[in-house]
Design a protein around this motif. Sequence first.
Motif, PDB file in Angstrom:
ATOM      1  N   TYR A   7       0.907  -1.306  -0.094  1.00  0.00           N
ATOM      2  CA  TYR A   7       0.055  -0.066   0.156  1.00  0.00           C
ATOM      3  C   TYR A   7       0.867   1.237   0.236  1.00  0.00           C
ATOM      4  CZ  TYR A   7       0.863   0.238   5.056  1.00  0.00           C
ATOM      5  OH  TYR A   7       1.297   0.252   6.500  1.00  0.00           O
ATOM      6  N   ILE A  32      -4.442   1.051  -1.205  1.00  0.00           N
ATOM      7  CA  ILE A  32      -4.061  -0.233  -1.414  1.00  0.00           C
ATOM      8  C   ILE A  32      -3.537  -0.184  -2.780  1.00  0.00           C
ATOM      9  CG2 ILE A  32      -4.853  -2.716  -1.405  1.00  0.00           C
ATOM     10  CD1 ILE A  32      -6.708  -2.012   0.844  1.00  0.00           C
ATOM     11  N   GLY A  75      -1.654   4.579   5.861  1.00  0.00           N
ATOM     12  CA  GLY A  75      -2.223   4.204   4.336  1.00  0.00           C
ATOM     13  C   GLY A  75      -3.043   4.955   3.771  1.00  0.00           C
ATOM     14  N   LEU A  86      -7.202  -0.657   5.179  1.00  0.00           N
ATOM     15  CA  LEU A  86      -5.901   0.018   5.146  1.00  0.00           C
ATOM     16  C   LEU A  86      -5.522   0.522   6.697  1.00  0.00           C
ATOM     17  CD1 LEU A  86      -5.775   2.455   2.241  1.00  0.00           C
ATOM     18  CD2 LEU A  86      -4.025   0.907   2.856  1.00  0.00           C
TER      19      LEU A  86
END
Length: 158
Positions: free
Chosen positions: A90, A124, A121, A117
């Motif tokens: 990610y 993804i 993050g 996530l």
Amino acid sequence: MHRGLKPLLAVAAAGLAAGCASPNQPQVTFYSHGDSVAVDAAQYCDPTGDQCSPPNQEAVGELRMANRDPLQISVPAEVSQAPWQVVFLYQGLDGKQLDGRSPVFTPNSRHAYTLQLPPDGARIEHVEVQQFSAVLTQGADGGVDFGIGGSWVLDVKQ
């Protein structure tokens, strides 16, 4: 294929070299925000590692996802009958590529997983469902590693 997962697939490929015959190959379904894709195995062995299909680098699914949407993953009984996990790449909030993994799910304990996530993050990029086999190899740290008997790969498009 993303650079960060090549070692994971290389380990799986080593485990697949043992057999010649192709076992029945289950599909894994990835779903997000109203769209889904069923993905064939990129690599697949029976649970003992005796019968393996040749690696299929063309078996990579693609799915469009909004940045922080969750990804639902559904695996059939043939996958959930052995330990399995989800590994993923990610993009972090700072733009760097990061990796993560789910816990290892015990045999027959679940047929689905929702990938959220991590807090650091942004989106993804790449997901791989890995089914472990009964094949053991000596680990680099002196312990043992389980081989990857099956692998289903998804590239995420924005």
